[in-house]
Design a protein around this motif. Structure first.
Motif, PDB file in Angstrom:
ATOM      1  N   GLU A  67       0.742  -1.390  -0.174  1.00 56.33           N
ATOM      2  CA  GLU A  67      -0.094  -0.007   0.080  1.00 56.33           C
ATOM      3  C   GLU A  67       0.783   1.454  -0.037  1.00 56.33           C
ATOM      4  OE1 GLU A  67      -3.563   2.110   2.560  1.00 56.33           O
ATOM      5  OE2 GLU A  67      -3.090   0.019   2.839  1.00 56.33           O
ATOM      6  N   LEU A  68       2.024   1.242   0.850  1.00 59.67           N
ATOM      7  CA  LEU A  68       2.765   2.386   0.773  1.00 59.67           C
ATOM      8  C   LEU A  68       3.517   2.439  -0.414  1.00 59.67           C
ATOM      9  CD1 LEU A  68       4.453   1.693   4.334  1.00 59.67           C
ATOM     10  CD2 LEU A  68       3.060   3.934   3.689  1.00 59.67           C
ATOM     11  N   GLU A  69       4.106   1.567  -1.064  1.00 58.72           N
ATOM     12  CA  GLU A  69       4.441   1.544  -2.316  1.00 58.72           C
ATOM     13  C   GLU A  69       3.547   2.191  -3.451  1.00 58.72           C
ATOM     14  OE1 GLU A  69       7.550  -1.161  -5.061  1.00 58.72           O
ATOM     15  OE2 GLU A  69       5.978  -2.079  -3.903  1.00 58.72           O
ATOM     16  N   ALA A  70       2.213   1.592  -3.532  1.00 60.72           N
ATOM     17  CA  ALA A  70       1.368   2.271  -4.526  1.00 60.72           C
ATOM     18  C   ALA A  70       1.163   3.611  -4.100  1.00 60.72           C
ATOM     19  CB  ALA A  70      -0.166   1.437  -4.046  1.00 60.72           C
ATOM     20  N   LYS A  71       1.028   4.100  -2.890  1.00 62.98           N
ATOM     21  CA  LYS A  71       1.014   5.649  -2.718  1.00 62.98           C
ATOM     22  C   LYS A  71       2.331   6.415  -2.990  1.00 62.98           C
ATOM     23  CE  LYS A  71      -2.246   5.036   1.241  1.00 62.98           C
ATOM     24  NZ  LYS A  71      -3.339   5.813   0.963  1.00 62.98           N
ATOM     25  N   GLY A  72       3.098   5.860  -3.273  1.00 66.16           N
ATOM     26  CA  GLY A  72       4.535   6.548  -3.634  1.00 66.16           C
ATOM     27  C   GLY A  72       5.357   6.989  -2.526  1.00 66.16           C
ATOM     28  N   VAL A  73       5.237   6.226  -1.262  1.00 61.71           N
ATOM     29  CA  VAL A  73       5.736   6.767  -0.044  1.00 61.71           C
ATOM     30  C   VAL A  73       6.963   6.045   0.006  1.00 61.71           C
ATOM     31  CG1 VAL A  73       5.648   6.866   2.384  1.00 61.71           C
ATOM     32  CG2 VAL A  73       3.487   7.165   0.995  1.00 61.71           C
ATOM     33  N   VAL A  74       7.007   4.714  -0.367  1.00 63.74           N
ATOM     34  CA  VAL A  74       8.148   3.780  -0.213  1.00 63.74           C
ATOM     35  C   VAL A  74       8.628   3.256  -1.590  1.00 63.74           C
ATOM     36  CG1 VAL A  74       7.838   3.310   2.006  1.00 63.74           C
ATOM     37  CG2 VAL A  74       7.189   1.717   0.348  1.00 63.74           C
ATOM     38  N   GLU A  75      10.008   2.892  -1.546  1.00 60.49           N
ATOM     39  CA  GLU A  75      10.451   1.915  -2.836  1.00 60.49           C
ATOM     40  C   GLU A  75      10.964   0.666  -2.337  1.00 60.49           C
ATOM     41  OE1 GLU A  75      13.338   4.427  -4.532  1.00 60.49           O
ATOM     42  OE2 GLU A  75      12.032   5.726  -5.855  1.00 60.49           O
ATOM     43  N   VAL A  76      10.811  -0.158  -2.772  1.00 53.10           N
ATOM     44  CA  VAL A  76      11.217  -1.642  -2.487  1.00 53.10           C
ATOM     45  C   VAL A  76      12.123  -2.206  -3.376  1.00 53.10           C
ATOM     46  CG1 VAL A  76      10.396  -4.038  -2.005  1.00 53.10           C
ATOM     47  CG2 VAL A  76       8.987  -1.978  -1.293  1.00 53.10           C
ATOM     48  N   LYS A  77      13.411  -2.699  -3.024  1.00 52.84           N
ATOM     49  CA  LYS A  77      14.489  -3.252  -3.827  1.00 52.84           C
ATOM     50  C   LYS A  77      14.573  -4.788  -3.224  1.00 52.84           C
ATOM     51  CE  LYS A  77      16.798   1.101  -5.122  1.00 52.84           C
ATOM     52  NZ  LYS A  77      17.674   1.620  -5.504  1.00 52.84           N
ATOM     53  N   VAL A  78      14.897  -5.686  -4.212  1.00 49.24           N
ATOM     54  CA  VAL A  78      15.282  -7.062  -3.833  1.00 49.24           C
ATOM     55  C   VAL A  78      16.913  -7.423  -4.037  1.00 49.24           C
ATOM     56  CG1 VAL A  78      13.089  -7.834  -4.592  1.00 49.24           C
ATOM     57  CG2 VAL A  78      14.843  -7.837  -6.152  1.00 49.24           C
ATOM     58  N   GLY A  79      17.285  -8.143  -3.576  1.00 48.23           N
ATOM     59  CA  GLY A  79      18.507  -8.738  -3.666  1.00 48.23           C
ATOM     60  C   GLY A  79      19.453  -8.423  -2.452  1.00 48.23           C
ATOM     61  N   ALA A  80      20.793  -8.640  -2.332  1.00 44.90           N
ATOM     62  CA  ALA A  80      21.470  -8.291  -1.248  1.00 44.90           C
ATOM     63  C   ALA A  80      21.311  -6.963  -0.646  1.00 44.90           C
ATOM     64  CB  ALA A  80      23.167  -8.908  -1.768  1.00 44.90           C
ATOM     65  N   ASP A  81      21.540  -6.119  -1.471  1.00 44.61           N
ATOM     66  CA  ASP A  81      21.340  -4.633  -0.906  1.00 44.61           C
ATOM     67  C   ASP A  81      19.832  -4.238  -0.813  1.00 44.61           C
ATOM     68  OD1 ASP A  81      24.001  -4.300  -0.406  1.00 44.61           O
ATOM     69  OD2 ASP A  81      24.276  -3.932  -2.554  1.00 44.61           O
ATOM     70  N   GLY A  82      19.003  -4.965  -1.147  1.00 45.77           N
ATOM     71  CA  GLY A  82      17.513  -4.743  -0.995  1.00 45.77           C
ATOM     72  C   GLY A  82      17.099  -4.439   0.210  1.00 45.77           C
ATOM     73  N   GLY A  83      15.701  -3.881   0.156  1.00 49.46           N
ATOM     74  CA  GLY A  83      14.945  -3.617   1.448  1.00 49.46           C
ATOM     75  C   GLY A  83      14.054  -2.372   1.015  1.00 49.46           C
ATOM     76  N   ILE A  84      13.587  -1.798   2.098  1.00 49.35           N
ATOM     77  CA  ILE A  84      12.483  -0.612   1.959  1.00 49.35           C
ATOM     78  C   ILE A  84      13.107   0.768   2.297  1.00 49.35           C
ATOM     79  CG2 ILE A  84      10.191   0.078   2.674  1.00 49.35           C
ATOM     80  CD1 ILE A  84      10.465  -3.252   3.486  1.00 49.35           C
TER      81      ILE A  84
END
Length: 236
Positions: A67-84
């Motif tokens: 929901e936060l990603e849809a609102k443009g509040v957070v970005e989510v990355k995957v992988g070793a350096d991923g996260g929110i």
């Protein structure tokens, strides 16, 4: 840094949530914290660490993150350096979402024109003070493009909207630019429908006067020309 990132000093501390809809409470907490003290790119955590800090399941946490990603509040990355992380700003997305929401709630033509008549002269005056050579060159180019589009209602209107948006950007006030950009697509069908030869000629003359005043860095003239432009449009 790979894997789970170490929580840095000053990082937000989340409180366990206990509301009936846990994901909504997570969204509320994150949005308020971002508004209070966070900047684009700031690290929020991983799905696992956030779930643990909020005291919720990873499934619930994932729902909140989506929901936060849809609102443009957070970005989510995957992988070793991923996260929110806190999302990077996207002014054009704000304008697009605002335009859609105004359409959905049924904002009327009269309401739109009233706001444009109030804000556009302010933007023109500010643009006359702050416009760079590049800004002015872009406006002159758009004016020439609109002259070439004379007779093609849709293209004529679309170029005119881009000119107004460029003036908003040149004002140096990002709120003005976003709001005016959001209003333009709502009015485009009305402008296009009524853009007969006589009115199109008046629009061109008005746009030329506005651009000339901005290029001369004459704020009073730019404001007056834009005011006259919208008063003439409102009359029709």
């Amino acid at each position: 840094m790979s894997g789970e990132q170490t929580k840095a000093a000053g990082s937000p501390s989340w409180g366990a949530v206990r509301s009936r809809r846990l994901s909504s409470e997570v969204v509320t907490q994150v949005m308020q914290t971002v508004l209070d003290r966070m900047a684009p790119g700031d690290w929020l955590g991983s799905e696992a660490t956030l779930a643990a800090e909020f005291g919720i399941s990873r499934v619930t946490c994932r729902e909140a993150i989506r929901e936060l990603e849809a609102k443009g509040v957070v970005e989510v990355k995957v992988g070793a350096d991923g996260g929110i992380r806190v999302a990077q700003p996207q002014p054009s997305r704000v304008a697009e979402v605002l335009a859609v929401q105004m359409h959905l709630i049924g904002i009327s033509h009269d309401e739109i024109v009233a706001v444009q008549r109030a804000l556009s002269p302010v933007a023109a005056e500010a643009a006359a003070a702050d416009a760079t050579e590049a800004d002015i060159a872009a406006m002159v180019g758009l004016l020439a493009e609109q002259e070439q589009a004379f007779g093609d209602r849709e293209r004529f209107t679309e170029v005119g909207m881009r000119l107004h948006a460029r003036i908003g950007e040149a004002s140096g006030n990002r709120i003005l630019a976003i709001v005016l950009s959001a209003l333009d697509p709502l009015e485009q069908p009305a402008f296009s429908t009524h853009a007969d030869t006589q009115r199109s000629r008046r629009v061109l003359e008005a746009h030329r006067a506005i651009v000339d005043a901005i290029a001369a860095h004459d704020g009073a003239a730019a404001r007056a020309a834009m005011t006259e432009h919208f008063e003439a449009f409102g009359a029709h």
